[in-house]
Design a protein around this motif. Structure first.
Motif, short mmCIF file in Angstrom:
data_model
loop_
_atom_site.label_atom_id
_atom_site.label_comp_id
_atom_site.label_asym_id
_atom_site.label_seq_id
_atom_site.Cartn_x
_atom_site.Cartn_y
_atom_site.Cartn_z
N MET A 199 0.86 -1.18 0.00
CA MET A 199 0.00 0.00 0.00
C MET A 199 0.89 1.23 0.00
SD MET A 199 -3.10 -0.68 2.70
CE MET A 199 -2.09 -1.06 4.13
N LYS A 200 0.50 2.23 -0.79
CA LYS A 200 1.24 3.49 -0.79
C LYS A 200 0.37 4.56 -0.15
CE LYS A 200 4.29 4.15 -4.01
NZ LYS A 200 5.05 4.32 -5.29
N ILE A 201 0.85 5.08 0.98
CA ILE A 201 0.10 6.10 1.71
C ILE A 201 0.16 7.41 0.93
CG2 ILE A 201 -0.08 7.41 3.87
CD1 ILE A 201 1.61 5.21 5.20
N ASP A 202 -0.99 7.98 0.62
CA ASP A 202 -1.02 9.19 -0.18
C ASP A 202 -0.35 10.37 0.52
OD1 ASP A 202 -2.25 10.27 -2.78
OD2 ASP A 202 -2.75 11.81 -1.30
N LYS A 203 0.26 11.22 -0.29
CA LYS A 203 0.96 12.41 0.17
C LYS A 203 0.10 13.29 1.09
CE LYS A 203 3.51 16.32 -1.73
NZ LYS A 203 3.09 17.24 -0.68
N MET A 204 -1.19 13.33 0.80
CA MET A 204 -2.12 14.13 1.61
C MET A 204 -1.97 13.83 3.11
SD MET A 204 -6.18 14.16 0.95
CE MET A 204 -6.66 12.56 1.50
N PHE A 205 -1.82 12.55 3.46
CA PHE A 205 -1.72 12.17 4.87
C PHE A 205 -0.32 12.46 5.42
CE2 PHE A 205 -4.97 9.41 2.97
CZ PHE A 205 -6.06 9.92 3.65
N VAL A 206 0.68 12.28 4.54
CA VAL A 206 2.05 12.59 4.95
C VAL A 206 2.17 14.10 5.22
CG1 VAL A 206 4.47 12.58 4.21
CG2 VAL A 206 2.99 10.62 3.69
N ASP A 207 1.55 14.90 4.36
CA ASP A 207 1.57 16.36 4.54
C ASP A 207 0.99 16.77 5.89
OD1 ASP A 207 2.64 16.97 2.09
OD2 ASP A 207 0.71 17.32 1.11
N ALA A 208 0.04 15.99 6.38
CA ALA A 208 -0.69 16.37 7.59
C ALA A 208 0.04 15.99 8.88
CB ALA A 208 -2.08 15.75 7.56
N ILE A 209 1.16 15.25 8.73
CA ILE A 209 1.89 14.82 9.92
C ILE A 209 2.27 16.03 10.77
CG2 ILE A 209 4.11 13.87 10.73
CD1 ILE A 209 3.88 11.81 8.43
N GLY A 210 1.94 15.97 12.04
CA GLY A 210 2.29 17.05 12.95
C GLY A 210 1.29 18.18 12.97
N THR A 211 0.29 18.15 12.08
CA THR A 211 -0.67 19.25 12.06
C THR A 211 -2.12 18.78 12.23
OG1 THR A 211 -0.93 19.20 9.67
CG2 THR A 211 0.82 20.60 10.53
N GLN A 241 12.09 16.44 7.37
CA GLN A 241 12.74 15.54 8.32
C GLN A 241 11.75 15.11 9.41
OE1 GLN A 241 15.69 14.35 7.60
NE2 GLN A 241 15.47 12.96 9.35
N GLU A 242 10.86 16.02 9.78
CA GLU A 242 9.85 15.69 10.80
C GLU A 242 8.97 14.52 10.33
OE1 GLU A 242 6.84 18.66 11.32
OE2 GLU A 242 5.98 17.67 13.08
N GLN A 243 8.61 14.55 9.06
CA GLN A 243 7.80 13.46 8.50
C GLN A 243 8.57 12.14 8.52
OE1 GLN A 243 6.91 15.18 4.67
NE2 GLN A 243 5.29 16.49 5.48
N VAL A 244 9.85 12.21 8.12
CA VAL A 244 10.68 11.00 8.12
C VAL A 244 10.70 10.41 9.53
CG1 VAL A 244 13.01 10.06 7.80
CG2 VAL A 244 12.13 11.80 6.22
N GLU A 245 10.92 11.26 10.51
CA GLU A 245 11.05 10.77 11.88
C GLU A 245 9.74 10.17 12.40
OE1 GLU A 245 13.32 14.01 13.57
OE2 GLU A 245 14.91 13.05 12.41
N TYR A 246 8.63 10.82 12.08
CA TYR A 246 7.33 10.29 12.49
C TYR A 246 7.10 8.91 11.87
CZ TYR A 246 2.33 9.88 13.32
OH TYR A 246 1.10 9.45 13.74
N LEU A 247 7.35 8.82 10.57
CA LEU A 247 7.11 7.55 9.86
C LEU A 247 8.03 6.46 10.39
CD1 LEU A 247 6.78 9.13 6.31
CD2 LEU A 247 4.93 7.94 7.53
#
Ligand code: C2E
Ligand code: MG
Ligand code: MG
Ligand code: MG
Length: 289
Positions: A199-211, A241-247
């Motif tokens: 499964m490929k998680i859509d960018k929309m959800f990655v963009d929302a990390i932390g917000t 980098q914040e997204q990388v760390e969360y993931l």
């Protein structure tokens, strides 16, 4: 007077049809010419293992390279090519390019994957099985290095048939991924029925990390679902980098995005793969070419 009104209406209808057909045929003819001239090429976006920084492979993304060197992104032609059916020729071109561009560097690096995007229509017939077999049967890229993506955005016209096409691709040794997960109408049962490997998680959800708590909760549940069903997860559109760390903290292993690399021309990606991955076995004599 009534007759004259009818004639005016008929003339109007003819002019309307002429105008519409000109507007449709212009770009369609241009695409046909582009296909004939080999102008549909692929760029390759690296996919990175964020647990250790290794290269896992890439996604082939089509580009239209016009005669004057201008590069057109898929947004500029994919929808029209789908409507006209030209997308099937374009897809074959992209697969052939993938083979030609990468077989030298992929041979001896069996851990590297190569993903292609398909459309819903590809899962309604078995033609794609022929296409894949024809392009890759005697290739130095092995079938088990291939991944085929189907977007969750588009509804599959026939789920039962799609399931069989997916199973055939898997019998050839390839993997199948559901792209843009979370954007579609699909839902969980859809996923279970399709039997995809990734499964490929859509960018929309990655963009929302932390917000946005709602979106990050969706990532969390996809992580659990993927692990329950032993599917691979890839995060798309990772930019910070914040997204990388969360993931990474959530145990998502694979990611692609501008923070690592944009889609690269073939030579640049091949050079990157050579630099990042040690050869697993000696190549053939043709490697010297
Ligand atoms: P996709 O398959 O979800 O591919 C990911 C898209 O996100 C690519 O756009 C990629 O360049 C872009 N992207 C990757 N990382 C980032 C990032 O960090 N930030 C941002 N803003 N964007 C990022 P691209 O190449 O323009 O392709 C768009 C879509 O066109 C693809 O979405 C796919 O649905 C379709 N497409 C591309 N190539 C093909 C193809 O060969 N066949 C078919 N049928 N569709 C294709
Ligand atoms: Mg994709
Ligand atoms: Mg996507
Ligand atoms: Mg993608």
């Amino acid at each position: 007077y009534g007759n004259a009104g009818g004639a005016v209406m008929a003339l109007f209808a003819v002019l309307l049809a002429w105008g519409v057909s000109r507007r449709i045929e212009g770009p369609e003819r241009e695409i046909a010419e582009g296909i004939r001239k080999g102008q549909f090429i692929a760029y390759y976006q690296p996919v990175i293992d964020i647990s250790n920084g290794n290269l896992l492979g890439c996604e082939a993304l089509v580009r239209w390279r016009k005669a004057d060197g201008t590069i057109i992104s898929p947004a500029g032609f994919i929808a029209l090519a789908e409507k006209s059916g030209q997308i099937y020729d374009i897809t074959r071109s992209v697969m052939k390019r993938g083979r030609e561009d990468l077989e030298r560097v992929y041979e001896g690096r069996p851990e590297l994957k190569l993903s292609f995007n398909l459309i819903a229509g590809h899962f309604a017939s078995f033609d794609v099985i022929n296409d894949v077999s024809t392009v890759f049967a005697d290739s130095r890229i092995r079938m088990n290095q291939l991944v085929f993506e189907v977007t969750e955005r588009e509804e599959l016209p026939n789920i039962a048939r799609a399931r069989v096409v997916i199973a055939r691709l898997q019998e050839l040794g390839a993997q199948v991924a559901l792209d843009d997960v979370g954007t579609g109408h699909g839902g969980l049962s859809y996923l279970l029925k399709l039997g995809v490997d990734q499964m490929k998680i859509d960018k929309m959800f990655v963009d929302a990390i932390g917000t946005d708590r709602y979106s990050t909760a969706i990532i969390d549940s996809l992580v659990r679902l993927a692990s329950e069903m032993s599917m691979d997860l890839v995060a798309e559109g990772v930019e910070t980098q914040e997204q990388v760390e969360y993931l990474r903290a959530k145990g998502v292993r694979a990611a692609q995005g501008y923070i690592f690399a944009p889609p690269l021309p073939a030579k640049a990606y091949a050079a990157l793969a050579e630099a990042m991955c040690p050869l697993k076995q000696r190549g053939q004599a043709s490697d010297a070419a």
